[in-house]
Structure formats: C-alpha cells, structure tokens
Enzyme design. Sequence first.
Site, PDB file in Angstrom:
ATOM      1  N   GLU A 168       1.038  -1.547  -0.054  1.00  0.00           N
ATOM      2  CA  GLU A 168      -0.135   0.208   0.286  1.00  0.00           C
ATOM      3  C   GLU A 168       0.721   0.825   0.126  1.00  0.00           C
ATOM      4  O   GLU A 168       2.034   1.316   0.799  1.00  0.00           O
ATOM      5  CB  GLU A 168      -0.875   0.008   1.065  1.00  0.00           C
ATOM      6  CG  GLU A 168      -1.566   1.238   1.523  1.00  0.00           C
ATOM      7  CD  GLU A 168      -2.508   1.056   2.559  1.00  0.00           C
ATOM      8  OE1 GLU A 168      -2.464   0.304   3.018  1.00  0.00           O
ATOM      9  OE2 GLU A 168      -3.163   2.185   2.705  1.00  0.00           O
ATOM     10  N   ARG A 195       5.062 -12.521   9.230  1.00  0.00           N
ATOM     11  CA  ARG A 195       5.991 -11.425   9.275  1.00  0.00           C
ATOM     12  C   ARG A 195       7.058 -10.920   9.774  1.00  0.00           C
ATOM     13  O   ARG A 195       7.253 -12.319  11.197  1.00  0.00           O
ATOM     14  CB  ARG A 195       5.146 -10.076  10.465  1.00  0.00           C
ATOM     15  CG  ARG A 195       3.669  -9.414   9.611  1.00  0.00           C
ATOM     16  CD  ARG A 195       3.275  -8.685  10.638  1.00  0.00           C
ATOM     17  NE  ARG A 195       3.645  -7.413  10.065  1.00  0.00           N
ATOM     18  CZ  ARG A 195       2.508  -6.943   9.205  1.00  0.00           C
ATOM     19  NH1 ARG A 195       1.711  -7.598   8.902  1.00  0.00           N
ATOM     20  NH2 ARG A 195       2.525  -5.875   9.071  1.00  0.00           N
ATOM     21  N   LYS A 234       3.777   0.803   9.527  1.00  0.00           N
ATOM     22  CA  LYS A 234       4.370   2.156   8.702  1.00  0.00           C
ATOM     23  C   LYS A 234       3.376   2.854   9.424  1.00  0.00           C
ATOM     24  O   LYS A 234       4.045   4.428   9.896  1.00  0.00           O
ATOM     25  CB  LYS A 234       3.496   1.871   7.146  1.00  0.00           C
ATOM     26  CG  LYS A 234       4.462   1.030   6.499  1.00  0.00           C
ATOM     27  CD  LYS A 234       3.805   1.046   4.886  1.00  0.00           C
ATOM     28  CE  LYS A 234       2.714   0.248   4.646  1.00  0.00           C
ATOM     29  NZ  LYS A 234       2.299  -0.150   3.753  1.00  0.00           N
TER      30      LYS A 234
HETATM   31  P1  ATP Z   1       2.158  -2.441   7.524  1.00  0.00           P
HETATM   32  O1  ATP Z   1       1.197  -2.818   9.385  1.00  0.00           O
HETATM   33  O2  ATP Z   1       3.541  -1.818   8.593  1.00  0.00           O
HETATM   34  O3  ATP Z   1       2.134  -0.817   7.553  1.00  0.00           O
HETATM   35  P2  ATP Z   1       0.872  -3.306   6.067  1.00  0.00           P
HETATM   36  O4  ATP Z   1       1.345  -4.606   6.042  1.00  0.00           O
HETATM   37  O5  ATP Z   1       0.445  -2.619   5.904  1.00  0.00           O
HETATM   38  O6  ATP Z   1       2.514  -3.179   6.619  1.00  0.00           O
HETATM   39  P3  ATP Z   1       1.717  -3.002   3.050  1.00  0.00           P
HETATM   40  O7  ATP Z   1       1.847  -2.308   1.880  1.00  0.00           O
HETATM   41  O8  ATP Z   1       0.176  -3.451   2.742  1.00  0.00           O
HETATM   42  O9  ATP Z   1       2.446  -3.170   4.591  1.00  0.00           O
HETATM   43  O10 ATP Z   1       2.763  -4.770   2.855  1.00  0.00           O
HETATM   44  C1  ATP Z   1       2.512  -5.333   1.733  1.00  0.00           C
HETATM   45  C2  ATP Z   1       3.139  -5.990   1.655  1.00  0.00           C
HETATM   46  O11 ATP Z   1       4.241  -7.055   2.788  1.00  0.00           O
HETATM   47  C3  ATP Z   1       2.249  -7.327   1.833  1.00  0.00           C
HETATM   48  O12 ATP Z   1       1.496  -8.706   1.014  1.00  0.00           O
HETATM   49  C4  ATP Z   1       2.577  -7.687   3.389  1.00  0.00           C
HETATM   50  O13 ATP Z   1       2.466  -8.979   3.672  1.00  0.00           O
HETATM   51  C5  ATP Z   1       3.991  -8.253   3.534  1.00  0.00           C
HETATM   52  N1  ATP Z   1       4.709  -7.119   4.823  1.00  0.00           N
HETATM   53  C6  ATP Z   1       4.676  -6.547   5.146  1.00  0.00           C
HETATM   54  N2  ATP Z   1       5.020  -6.378   6.407  1.00  0.00           N
HETATM   55  C7  ATP Z   1       5.730  -7.081   6.308  1.00  0.00           C
HETATM   56  C8  ATP Z   1       6.697  -7.990   7.329  1.00  0.00           C
HETATM   57  N3  ATP Z   1       6.932  -7.236   8.328  1.00  0.00           N
HETATM   58  N4  ATP Z   1       6.869  -9.092   7.294  1.00  0.00           N
HETATM   59  C9  ATP Z   1       7.098 -10.005   6.110  1.00  0.00           C
HETATM   60  N5  ATP Z   1       6.342  -9.356   5.459  1.00  0.00           N
HETATM   61  C10 ATP Z   1       5.363  -8.155   5.192  1.00  0.00           C
HETATM   62 MG    MG Z   2      -1.686  -3.376   4.549  1.00  0.00          MG
END
Ligand code: ATP
Ligand code: MG
Length: 562
Positions: free
Chosen positions: A35, A262, A272
């Site tokens: 995102e 994760r 984020k």
């Molecule tokens: P955050 O909680 O940091 O905002 P998010 O999951 O909302 O992370 P996205 O931009 O939606 O962030 O993530 C893009 C991809 O990266 C998704 O498939 C998500 O599952 C993966 N991802 C995000 N954070 C992690 C992590 N800590 N470890 C492994 N994969 C991750």
């Molecule tokens: Mg997300």
Amino acid sequence: MSEIKKSLNFLEQIVEEDLAKGMERSKLKFRFPPEPNGYLHIGHAASICLNFGLGIKYGAPVNLRFDDTNPEKEEQEYVDAIQKDIEWLGFEWAEVLYSSDYFQQLYDWAVRMIKDGKAYVDDQDSKLIAEQKGTPTQAGVNSPFRNRSIEENLDLFEKMKNGDFNEGTHVLRAKIDMTSPNMLMRDPLMYRILHRAHHRTGESWKIYPMYDWTHGESDYIEQISHSLCTLEFKHHRELYDWFLDQVYDAKDVRPKQREFARRNLSYTVMSKRKLLQLVEEGHVNGWDDPRMPTISGLRRRGYTPTSIRDFSETAGIAKRDNVTDLALLEFHIRQELNKVAPRVMAVLDPVKLVITNYPEGQEEMLTAENNPEDEDAGFRTVPFSREIYIEREDFREVANKKFFRLKLGKEVRLKNAYIIQANDVVKNENDEITEIHCTYDPDSKSGSGSEASQRKVKGTIHWVSIDHALEAEVRLYDRLFTDEAPDAHKDKDFKEFLNPESLKKIDKAFIEPSLATATAGDSFQFQRLGYFNVDPDSTNEKLVFNRTVALRDSWAKIQQKK
Ligand code: ATP
Ligand code: MG
C-alpha cells in the site's frame, strides 16, 4: 551426488505440490502488493525476497501491485520510493499495476452481485453495524436493510457512487452469514463512501472498495497463482475464497492465498503507521534516517542490497510469528564489508602525540594495504610526520598488563608506521592530557623487513598526521529503541522506549587524506573502529560519515554488564 540441496521453505513446497498435481509451470505468477502509504521496511524486504525469489526460481512473472484503496493515506511520493527501493534491492517486476485500475471492474462485479442477491446497501452507521456483528462466541443479527429489494439496492449503490450521499451514511455489504463462526464472514463491507481525491483517479470515485473485496479480485484479474500474505490474513482466507467464488470462471487460474509469519526485528518497530509517527513528530530525520528500519534508511546507513537479501534468506520464511535479532542483520553487512571495504585510518576522539626524535618539518609517505581480505585491493600511501593524532582512549599514563595500547614507558606500533614509546605527557590546568611525548625507533618501519620492524610489540594503534588530516563529521548510531520489542507493551507507548543516545554526532573527527575523493555512498573500514559510509549530507568542505556497524557486536556484552 555432492550437490547440497537446499531445503524448500513451506511455501515453495506448496508450489511444488501444485506443480506435481498438474498445474502448468507457465501459469505460475506472483505479486508484491504494497500500500503506498509509507516507505518500505526490512519486513517488506522479506516479502519482496520471497515473491521475487519465487519468480526467479520458477521463471515466473512477479507483478508490483500498488494496493491503493485508501485515498486519505496514499501518495505518489510513496509510489516512487517503493519502486526505487525494489529496484535497488535488485529485483525486476513484470508489470507495475494499481488496484485503482480495477475500480470499474470491481464496481461492475459488485452490481452483478447485487443483482444475484449477494450484496446489499446498509443505511446504518458503523457503530450500529459493529454492534450487530456479535462476538466470536455469539452470533450476529441481521441488519434491518438486509432484505431490501434488488431494485432499491441498485438505485442506492448508484447514488453512493455518484456522490449523492454523505460519508458514513451508507455502505455496500456482502450478504453471507451473520451467524458464521468467522466474524469476517458476517456480511463484510465491500464499499464505503469517501469524498476524497485519489492520487491516481482524482475525483472520479466517491466510493472506495475495501481491502478484502479488492485484494482477491485484483489477484484474479492479474491471474496470480499464489497470493502470499502475512499471518494476520489467515482468517481472511475464507472470505478471499468466497469473493473469488462470485467471479471465478473455471477456465482461469484460481489464485490461492497462503500465509507466512511477518518479519519482526528486535529493537525497532515495523508498522508504517508507527514509522510515520517517528517521522512526523521529529524523533528521526525523515524516512531515510539511518536509524530507521526502512530500506531507504538502511541504504543511507551503508547497508548493501546483498546484505539485505542474504539476511532475508538466512532469517527464512516462518509459519509462526517470531522476532529476528537485529544482530543477524548486522552480521550480514559486517561480513560483506569485511570483504570489500577499503581500510583507512580515522581518529574520532583525538589527542595530540609528538614524536620528539622525529625531525621537525620532515614528512614521509608510508605504504598501507587497502584490504588484507582482498589481494586485488592494492596499496595506498599515508603521510607521516612528527605530530599525529591518536584516540584519547588508546593512551593511559599507567595501566595494567591487559592494556595493550600505549602507556608511559611502553611501546606500541603505529599502524603502517613505526614502533613508538611514550615518555611524558603535557597537561592543562584541568589535569587533562593535551600532548603525549614519544620517541620512535627509526629502524622499525612496517614492511621494511629490518630486524627492528619484526620486533613483537603487544599493541597496534591507528593515527593520522595532524598536518595532513582532513576534518570530518561522524555520526555514530545505536539502536533506535532500548527495548527489544518496544511495541509489545500493553500499558506503554512504544515511543517511551526511544533510545536517547541513538545518535551521537562528532563534529570534528580527523581522517587520513586519501579520503578526500570519497563520495556519498562509499564504504570504508575505519581501522579498529567499524564500518562507515559517506552520507549525502557531505559537502566539498566537509565529509560526513555514518557508522554502518561496529567491528564487533558489542551490544550483547553491554547488556550482560547491566
Ligand atoms: P505495515 O503494518 O508495516 O503498514 P502492511 O502489511 O500494511 O505493513 P503493506 O504495504 O500492505 O504493508 O505490505 C505489502 C506486503 O508486504 C504485504 O503482502 C504484507 O503482507 C507484506 N509485509 C508487510 N510487512 C511485513 C513484515 N513485517 N514481514 C513480512 N511481510 C510483510
Ligand atoms: Mg497493509
């Protein structure tokens, strides 16, 4: 038979099983779906290395899909930064796509679902809807609007789309089952009204699709074979499949959602939202502050793409949540820089040393090896003269036998130069040493082959010639948080654990003159001190260095002493 077969991670095993069951290899396709509401961090790197790694392994395309359904939080700045970081890590996507490209298709499918009696407009506010959802142990109750007519639903949904209603007044919900044991299946929201401009579609849409409705359908549109996401989406899988059932055609690839743990890293936060807070409240200097766990922060700190990829590989893909030790990441960059970083001398906390028997005005160029770990790295010259700086902590007037550095009456070797002996000190009115007076042994020059040069002395210390040294700023970083898991405390805000000593600036360090030509991004080993790289804040007048990592992991020791 000597070939060592690396064991497959459990997601690779799933792919292998699908291939064994007859799935065509050419149908394999993956995606990385960030995102664009922030910068990528080391957790994302796990997902990037996983998805793009599968793409490389199976010769399959990997899409970069921006999951941009939240107009309030998303910006072009983030889209650009994300692309830059993935390229920097060394991966190539097949296509750059946006969920927002599918808004029309998603809308058309939603209309079809209304016509099939599978979706309805609810006029209640979010609070009421939440109350009716029930609890994990108690069934929900149906909305009073659940059974309104298809015509009325179609009319209201169109009005929602056209902007005829205020935000929060109506939502579109899937009609599934308010008694499902899975709360997510209790008539989940598909659309909400938002009168906000979107970074790509502008003012065109007044309604925006929810994550669950968007994600699986986007995977389907792109014909992604394996949609890999993190564990918190496990319960969403049932809904993912239900939404797919509404649009799936048997001739197509049916995407499969699978979940992995994760990546969490000790002594930092990874969400984020929290990272944005650190940036906006000025706890750090931007998303690329070298203390941040972001890819851009790590890059600025001196991390390389290989060190991050190797770290991801070693840390692996897990089925259960866990915390990876920050020391593992540091291990990988240290190991790489040990092989490639040129060695230089820098003095961070200088004290003046005068070699009283070295002729005044004389200087000589000494030969120094650039990298003992790399035969091809060659040699450079380092100027030597009567007055030099050494580290204040490398000298003591008196010290016990374990102190292998310089003390009165004893000898040490100056790295790449001569053996010296300390004879005397000069102090100021505060009893601080301002000068150390030494004599040197002219026959002891390093590498000269003379008998004196081969004499064994206990210690070797680094130095720079005062007349020739350049001034530099050096930024020493420590962990951003003092706690291993700063956001795991229920009663405390993660910011309470910010490490007040995470940045120590040295305005006036001295570095050897060979560094005059160094440019932003270059990495060096400051001998005996650590690995440092040139920060983009450097100017023609003054270089600025970041400490990437110390030579050894001193953290564990410090913790033990506490
Ligand atoms: P955050 O909680 O940091 O905002 P998010 O999951 O909302 O992370 P996205 O931009 O939606 O962030 O993530 C893009 C991809 O990266 C998704 O498939 C998500 O599952 C993966 N991802 C995000 N954070 C992690 C992590 N800590 N470890 C492994 N994969 C991750
Ligand atoms: Mg997300």
